[in-house]
Motif scaffolding. Structure first.
Motif, short mmCIF file in Angstrom:
data_model
loop_
_atom_site.label_atom_id
_atom_site.label_comp_id
_atom_site.label_asym_id
_atom_site.label_seq_id
_atom_site.Cartn_x
_atom_site.Cartn_y
_atom_site.Cartn_z
N SER A 131 36.78 45.04 51.02
CA SER A 131 37.71 44.12 51.52
C SER A 131 37.06 43.35 52.71
CB SER A 131 39.08 44.32 51.55
OG SER A 131 39.22 45.62 52.60
N GLN A 185 31.75 35.07 33.49
CA GLN A 185 32.91 34.58 34.04
C GLN A 185 33.02 34.83 35.60
OE1 GLN A 185 32.77 37.29 32.24
NE2 GLN A 185 34.28 38.81 32.56
N SER A 186 32.30 35.70 36.28
CA SER A 186 32.66 36.08 37.64
C SER A 186 32.01 34.90 38.42
CB SER A 186 31.85 37.30 37.80
OG SER A 186 32.31 38.30 37.29
N ALA A 246 31.42 42.40 38.53
CA ALA A 246 32.99 41.46 38.56
C ALA A 246 33.61 42.07 39.77
CB ALA A 246 33.62 41.80 37.27
N GLN A 247 33.72 43.23 40.17
CA GLN A 247 34.36 43.84 41.13
C GLN A 247 34.10 43.29 42.53
OE1 GLN A 247 33.73 47.96 40.22
NE2 GLN A 247 35.92 48.32 39.69
N GLU A 261 28.63 39.40 34.95
CA GLU A 261 29.53 38.92 33.80
C GLU A 261 29.56 37.25 34.29
OE1 GLU A 261 30.03 41.14 36.12
OE2 GLU A 261 30.81 42.92 34.97
N ALA A 287 32.08 40.39 42.77
CA ALA A 287 32.70 38.88 42.93
C ALA A 287 34.14 38.82 43.15
CB ALA A 287 32.06 38.22 41.59
N GLN A 288 35.02 39.14 42.49
CA GLN A 288 36.33 39.12 42.44
C GLN A 288 36.78 39.37 44.32
OE1 GLN A 288 39.03 41.49 40.25
NE2 GLN A 288 40.71 40.12 40.61
N ALA A 289 36.48 40.54 44.62
CA ALA A 289 36.83 40.98 46.06
C ALA A 289 36.25 40.32 47.13
CB ALA A 289 36.52 42.45 46.32
N THR A 290 35.21 39.62 46.82
CA THR A 290 34.61 38.82 48.00
C THR A 290 34.96 37.37 48.03
OG1 THR A 290 32.66 38.49 46.65
CG2 THR A 290 32.30 40.18 48.53
N THR A 291 35.19 36.92 46.70
CA THR A 291 36.09 35.60 46.50
C THR A 291 37.17 35.48 47.06
OG1 THR A 291 34.43 35.25 44.85
CG2 THR A 291 36.37 33.90 44.73
N LEU A 292 38.12 36.46 47.08
CA LEU A 292 39.30 36.52 47.52
C LEU A 292 39.32 36.70 49.06
CD1 LEU A 292 42.53 36.79 47.37
CD2 LEU A 292 41.84 39.43 47.04
#
Length: 267
Positions: A207, A7-8, A249-250, A5, A252-257
């Motif tokens: 996580s 936007q990720s 996206a999952q 995605e 990207a979002q989790a590892t970025t956090l």
């Protein structure tokens, strides 16, 4: 196959951006990485030879962060005073928000004519520095996992850390996670022969994972013989998503956090 995605955003938690070929034109190299969706890099140092170089590089570009450490592979390049020199460097950098870790540090018993006692002493000192300066650690390990685990248990990093370039077993991963250490996932997983590592990361909690390229090292599948690049992190994310059954996206979002929380950085 997982769909990327646009936007990720992703973060490369381990990139030697001061090395060639990036050092030839860092402005262009960073622009290419950003265009691919890489919004931050953590640059580990190897010793006094590049502490200042990397710190200056991170001052030039928004999104670049660094660690200060003594890399065991380059032991022969370090002076006998390198630990004291590192302490001074960390003190000078304590108010620099771009200095986010101690490392790259660890043990490398695969090096020819290795001085194991010296490596153990230097790692112990760096684990103590990490706690003293409230920083996580970036860990390197080859052929020395039992010794590394022992030191981590004796001097647990209170701010956590990451074991970079993980290619071990599920048991090893959980032992690290129990000590607050994240698992660095890189190009190894893009090779189908890496069945043990793939099986391990499929079972670990999302996580607990961080993304990395180790560029210009650790080339991913399809780019063998070429310098690795931070923008190829997106291929690692795609592979990781396929292995785990998650979306791009999952991942990207989790590892970025996880990365922003561990290193206290902003994207």
């Amino acid at each position: 196959m997982a769909v990327r995605e646009k936007q990720s955003v992703v973060i490369d938690s381990h990139c030697h951006f001061d090395f060639a070929p990036f050092s030839e034109d860092p402005t262009q190299a960073w622009a290419q990485a950003q265009q691919a969706g890489v919004k931050a890099l953590v640059i580990p140092t190897v010793g006094s030879s590049n502490w200042q170089t990397v710190a200056s590089l991170c001052q030039q570009f928004t999104g670049l962060y660094y660690g200060l450490g003594i890399h065991p592979f380059f032991s022969h390049q370090h002076s006998v005073n390198v630990v004291a020199e590192l302490a001074c460097q960390l003190t000078q950098a304590k108010d620099d928000e771009r200095c986010v870790a101690v490392g790259e540090c660890g043990l490398d018993f695969a090096v020819a004519d290795v001085n194991q006692d010296q490596q153990l002493q230097w790692l112990q000192a760096q684990l103590q520095f990490a706690n003293e300066y409230d920083l996580p650690v970036i860990l390197h390990c080859r052929k020395a996992f039992p010794e590394l685990l022992k030191l981590l248990r004796q001097h647990p990093p209170k701010m956590g850390g990451v074991y970079h370039g993980f290619s071990g077993s599920y048991q090893q991963a959980t032992q690290l996670i129990d000590l607050g250490i994240k698992i660095g996932i890189g190009g190894t997983i893009t090779y189908s022969r890496a069945q043990k590592t793939r099986a391990t990361i499929a079972k670990l909690p999302l996580s607990t994972l961080l993304l990395e390229t180790d560029a210009p090292d650790m080339p991913i599948f399809g780019y063998q013989g070429q310098p690795n690049r931070p923008e190829r992190l997106v291929d690692i994310v795609t592979t990781l998503a396929d292995i785990r059954g998650d979306t791009y996206a999952q991942i990207a979002q989790a590892t970025t956090l996880t990365c922003t929380e561990l290193f206290q950085i902003k994207v």
